[in-house]
Design a protein around this motif. Structure first.
Motif, PDB file in Angstrom:
ATOM      1  N   ALA A 197      -5.338   7.288   9.896  1.00 46.49           N
ATOM      2  CA  ALA A 197      -5.897   7.519   8.567  1.00 46.49           C
ATOM      3  C   ALA A 197      -5.053   8.544   7.811  1.00 46.49           C
ATOM      4  O   ALA A 197      -4.757   8.366   6.620  1.00 46.49           O
ATOM      5  N   GLU A 198      -4.658   9.609   8.490  1.00 48.00           N
ATOM      6  CA  GLU A 198      -3.808  10.630   7.876  1.00 48.00           C
ATOM      7  C   GLU A 198      -2.471  10.021   7.454  1.00 48.00           C
ATOM      8  O   GLU A 198      -1.944  10.307   6.373  1.00 48.00           O
ATOM      9  N   TYR A 199      -1.930   9.159   8.303  1.00 40.82           N
ATOM     10  CA  TYR A 199      -0.643   8.530   8.014  1.00 40.82           C
ATOM     11  C   TYR A 199      -0.701   7.726   6.714  1.00 40.82           C
ATOM     12  O   TYR A 199       0.197   7.831   5.861  1.00 40.82           O
ATOM     13  N   PHE A 200      -1.762   6.936   6.545  1.00 38.37           N
ATOM     14  CA  PHE A 200      -1.851   6.110   5.343  1.00 38.37           C
ATOM     15  C   PHE A 200      -2.097   6.963   4.099  1.00 38.37           C
ATOM     16  O   PHE A 200      -1.615   6.621   3.017  1.00 38.37           O
ATOM     17  N   LEU A 201      -2.809   8.073   4.242  1.00 30.81           N
ATOM     18  CA  LEU A 201      -2.992   8.981   3.111  1.00 30.81           C
ATOM     19  C   LEU A 201      -1.655   9.588   2.691  1.00 30.81           C
ATOM     20  O   LEU A 201      -1.372   9.735   1.499  1.00 30.81           O
ATOM     21  N   HIS A 202      -0.846   9.956   3.666  1.00 30.09           N
ATOM     22  CA  HIS A 202       0.473  10.515   3.352  1.00 30.09           C
ATOM     23  C   HIS A 202       1.351   9.473   2.669  1.00 30.09           C
ATOM     24  O   HIS A 202       2.114   9.799   1.751  1.00 30.09           O
ATOM     25  N   ARG A 203       1.234   8.228   3.072  1.00 33.93           N
ATOM     26  CA  ARG A 203       2.085   7.183   2.493  1.00 33.93           C
ATOM     27  C   ARG A 203       1.831   6.994   1.004  1.00 33.93           C
ATOM     28  O   ARG A 203       2.738   6.623   0.254  1.00 33.93           O
ATOM     29  N   VAL A 204       0.600   7.242   0.569  1.00 37.59           N
ATOM     30  CA  VAL A 204       0.289   7.085  -0.853  1.00 37.59           C
ATOM     31  C   VAL A 204       0.199   8.437  -1.575  1.00 37.59           C
ATOM     32  O   VAL A 204      -0.284   8.509  -2.705  1.00 37.59           O
ATOM     33  N   ALA A 260      -2.732  12.954   0.637  1.00 37.64           N
ATOM     34  CA  ALA A 260      -3.211  13.827   1.714  1.00 37.64           C
ATOM     35  C   ALA A 260      -3.839  15.103   1.166  1.00 37.64           C
ATOM     36  O   ALA A 260      -4.816  15.618   1.727  1.00 37.64           O
ATOM     37  N   HIS A 261      -3.325  15.596   0.062  1.00 33.96           N
ATOM     38  CA  HIS A 261      -3.852  16.841  -0.513  1.00 33.96           C
ATOM     39  C   HIS A 261      -5.230  16.661  -1.138  1.00 33.96           C
ATOM     40  O   HIS A 261      -5.922  17.635  -1.424  1.00 33.96           O
ATOM     41  N   ARG A 262      -5.662  15.400  -1.333  1.00 36.79           N
ATOM     42  CA  ARG A 262      -6.983  15.127  -1.899  1.00 36.79           C
ATOM     43  C   ARG A 262      -7.948  14.596  -0.847  1.00 36.79           C
ATOM     44  O   ARG A 262      -8.996  14.038  -1.181  1.00 36.79           O
ATOM     45  N   ARG A 263      -7.635  14.775   0.425  1.00 40.33           N
ATOM     46  CA  ARG A 263      -8.409  14.141   1.504  1.00 40.33           C
ATOM     47  C   ARG A 263      -9.889  14.476   1.469  1.00 40.33           C
ATOM     48  O   ARG A 263     -10.724  13.661   1.846  1.00 40.33           O
ATOM     49  N   LEU A 264     -10.260  15.679   1.001  1.00 43.20           N
ATOM     50  CA  LEU A 264     -11.663  16.089   1.022  1.00 43.20           C
ATOM     51  C   LEU A 264     -12.385  15.829  -0.297  1.00 43.20           C
ATOM     52  O   LEU A 264     -13.585  16.081  -0.406  1.00 43.20           O
ATOM     53  N   ALA A 265     -11.684  15.311  -1.275  1.00 38.97           N
ATOM     54  CA  ALA A 265     -12.290  15.058  -2.584  1.00 38.97           C
ATOM     55  C   ALA A 265     -13.106  13.759  -2.547  1.00 38.97           C
ATOM     56  O   ALA A 265     -12.699  12.778  -1.912  1.00 38.97           O
ATOM     57  N   GLN A 276      -7.298   6.556  -7.682  1.00 34.93           N
ATOM     58  CA  GLN A 276      -8.177   5.578  -7.051  1.00 34.93           C
ATOM     59  C   GLN A 276      -7.403   4.310  -6.684  1.00 34.93           C
ATOM     60  O   GLN A 276      -7.634   3.715  -5.621  1.00 34.93           O
ATOM     61  N   ARG A 277      -6.457   3.903  -7.536  1.00 35.76           N
ATOM     62  CA  ARG A 277      -5.626   2.748  -7.204  1.00 35.76           C
ATOM     63  C   ARG A 277      -4.796   3.033  -5.955  1.00 35.76           C
ATOM     64  O   ARG A 277      -4.605   2.165  -5.096  1.00 35.76           O
ATOM     65  N   LYS A 278      -4.272   4.258  -5.846  1.00 39.57           N
ATOM     66  CA  LYS A 278      -3.484   4.627  -4.665  1.00 39.57           C
ATOM     67  C   LYS A 278      -4.370   4.639  -3.419  1.00 39.57           C
ATOM     68  O   LYS A 278      -3.936   4.220  -2.332  1.00 39.57           O
ATOM     69  N   LEU A 279      -5.602   5.116  -3.549  1.00 37.13           N
ATOM     70  CA  LEU A 279      -6.529   5.111  -2.419  1.00 37.13           C
ATOM     71  C   LEU A 279      -6.825   3.679  -1.991  1.00 37.13           C
ATOM     72  O   LEU A 279      -6.896   3.371  -0.797  1.00 37.13           O
ATOM     73  N   GLU A 280      -6.986   2.810  -2.961  1.00 38.33           N
ATOM     74  CA  GLU A 280      -7.225   1.401  -2.657  1.00 38.33           C
ATOM     75  C   GLU A 280      -6.056   0.812  -1.869  1.00 38.33           C
ATOM     76  O   GLU A 280      -6.256   0.064  -0.901  1.00 38.33           O
ATOM     77  N   VAL A 281      -4.834   1.172  -2.255  1.00 37.02           N
ATOM     78  CA  VAL A 281      -3.653   0.694  -1.532  1.00 37.02           C
ATOM     79  C   VAL A 281      -3.643   1.245  -0.106  1.00 37.02           C
ATOM     80  O   VAL A 281      -3.325   0.529   0.848  1.00 37.02           O
ATOM     81  N   ALA A 282      -4.010   2.528   0.063  1.00 32.45           N
ATOM     82  CA  ALA A 282      -4.066   3.127   1.405  1.00 32.45           C
ATOM     83  C   ALA A 282      -5.052   2.371   2.282  1.00 32.45           C
ATOM     84  O   ALA A 282      -4.788   2.109   3.465  1.00 32.45           O
ATOM     85  N   MET A 283      -6.211   2.012   1.721  1.00 30.80           N
ATOM     86  CA  MET A 283      -7.214   1.279   2.492  1.00 30.80           C
ATOM     87  C   MET A 283      -6.717  -0.120   2.852  1.00 30.80           C
ATOM     88  O   MET A 283      -6.952  -0.614   3.955  1.00 30.80           O
ATOM     89  N   LEU A 284      -6.016  -0.751   1.923  1.00 30.56           N
ATOM     90  CA  LEU A 284      -5.456  -2.070   2.195  1.00 30.56           C
ATOM     91  C   LEU A 284      -4.432  -1.982   3.322  1.00 30.56           C
ATOM     92  O   LEU A 284      -4.442  -2.789   4.257  1.00 30.56           O
ATOM     93  N   PRO A 292       5.998   5.070  -9.468  1.00 33.65           N
ATOM     94  CA  PRO A 292       7.065   4.873  -8.465  1.00 33.65           C
ATOM     95  C   PRO A 292       6.577   4.941  -7.027  1.00 33.65           C
ATOM     96  O   PRO A 292       7.145   4.275  -6.153  1.00 33.65           O
ATOM     97  N   ILE A 293       5.535   5.726  -6.752  1.00 35.03           N
ATOM     98  CA  ILE A 293       5.020   5.854  -5.384  1.00 35.03           C
ATOM     99  C   ILE A 293       4.505   4.509  -4.892  1.00 35.03           C
ATOM    100  O   ILE A 293       4.837   4.056  -3.791  1.00 35.03           O
ATOM    101  N   VAL A 294       3.703   3.847  -5.712  1.00 39.29           N
ATOM    102  CA  VAL A 294       3.125   2.561  -5.315  1.00 39.29           C
ATOM    103  C   VAL A 294       4.189   1.466  -5.268  1.00 39.29           C
ATOM    104  O   VAL A 294       4.208   0.642  -4.348  1.00 39.29           O
ATOM    105  N   LEU A 295       5.109   1.461  -6.227  1.00 34.62           N
ATOM    106  CA  LEU A 295       6.162   0.451  -6.217  1.00 34.62           C
ATOM    107  C   LEU A 295       7.057   0.606  -4.992  1.00 34.62           C
ATOM    108  O   LEU A 295       7.464  -0.393  -4.383  1.00 34.62           O
ATOM    109  N   GLU A 296       7.360   1.839  -4.603  1.00 36.05           N
ATOM    110  CA  GLU A 296       8.180   2.067  -3.416  1.00 36.05           C
ATOM    111  C   GLU A 296       7.441   1.620  -2.157  1.00 36.05           C
ATOM    112  O   GLU A 296       8.045   1.059  -1.237  1.00 36.05           O
ATOM    113  N   LEU A 297       6.119   1.841  -2.124  1.00 35.71           N
ATOM    114  CA  LEU A 297       5.318   1.374  -0.995  1.00 35.71           C
ATOM    115  C   LEU A 297       5.402  -0.145  -0.853  1.00 35.71           C
ATOM    116  O   LEU A 297       5.605  -0.672   0.248  1.00 35.71           O
TER     117      LEU A 297
END
Length: 260
Positions: A134-141, A144-149, A159-167, A190-195
């Motif tokens: 779970a931590e790994y996928f949070l870092h990928r998008v 990680a700094h918003r993990r407790l929000a 939220q779109r980035k979180l959705e990508v992490a869940m996918l 760029p973060i999502v496109l690079e992913l």
């Protein structure tokens, strides 16, 4: 389920059609999708792009035709059954649990992939490897700094980035992205496109992308399908497809909001 040899399509549609009353929204679309390729599905507003996505993922029942996944006819299966067999779909926020934290959302996706059930009360301390995933996928998008929000407190782009992490945490064989950068700030795109680029470069996943932005299509796509009034009017490599007269005509009107 193990993948078929690269010569076989992972996913295919054959004469796929859906009618709403007298309107044919997707009209006899036949296409094959192979691992290691990213196919962009484009066309003007109302072309049937999102409807085609819904038919593939099982959100809509087909009026005619079929969907095959790893050679299996999944046309009569619902979305959950298709997801279990390897189709992952980004649903533009509808899969988020708004009152749970960012980490909890991704943890649920990891648990689901591990077939542990969707229970936050399970003893996560005994599943360290799943927490680390779970931590790994949070870092990928870069979340990680918003993990407790709470997910509800995130911006639309986050939220779109979180959705990508869940996918990604579900580790599907087929990944379907419907305008993944919509509503994102310039620094988030760029973060999502690079992913997505990294997923394609892995070579073992099949990626489908609905996108209006031509620069995104050109930078990511190995292949372009063009839908126009529900029909498949072009299919090929980006340079050839974008240069064809029928695509030049069909592209008039792109940039408006997506069809239903």
């Amino acid at each position: 389920m193990s993948a078929l040899p690269a010569t076989h399509p992972v996913l295919s549609t054959h004469g796929l059609t859906v009618r709403f009353g007298g309107h044919v929204a997707v009209n006899a679309v036949t296409a094959e999708f192979h691992p290691g390729t990213l196919t962009a599905i484009v066309g003007p507003n109302g072309a049937g792009k999102t409807t085609y996505f819904n038919l593939i993922s099982g959100q809509l029942a087909a009026s005619a035709g079929s969907v095959r996944l790893f050679g299996e006819n999944v046309t009569k299966l619902g979305a959950p059954q298709r997801a279990q067999r390897g189709i992952g779909r980004a649903f533009q926020l509808t899969n988020l649990f708004p009152n749970l934290t960012v980490m909890e959302n991704v943890r649920l996706a990891v648990q689901s992939r591990a077939r542990m059930g969707l229970h936050l009360l399970s003893l996560w301390s005994t599943h360290v490897e799943l927490i680390e995933k779970a931590e790994y996928f949070l870092h990928r998008v870069a979340l990680a700094h918003r993990r407790l929000a709470p997910a509800a407190s995130l911006s639309h782009g986050e939220q779109r980035k979180l959705e990508v992490a869940m996918l990604l945490a579900l580790e599907p064989q087929v990944l379907m992205f419907d305008e993944p950068t919509a509503g994102m700030s310039m620094d988030e795109v760029p973060i999502v496109l690079e992913l997505i680029h990294q997923i394609k470069e892995q070579g073992d996943r099949t990626v489908l992308l609905v996108e209006h932005k031509l620069e995104v299509v050109r930078s990511l796509a190995d292949r372009i399908l063009v839908l126009h009034e529900g029909r498949l009017v072009a299919d090929g490599n980006p340079a050839e497809v974008m240069a064809s007269p029928i695509v030049q005509e069909a592209y008039l009107g792109i940039g408006a909001s997506e069809d239903a």
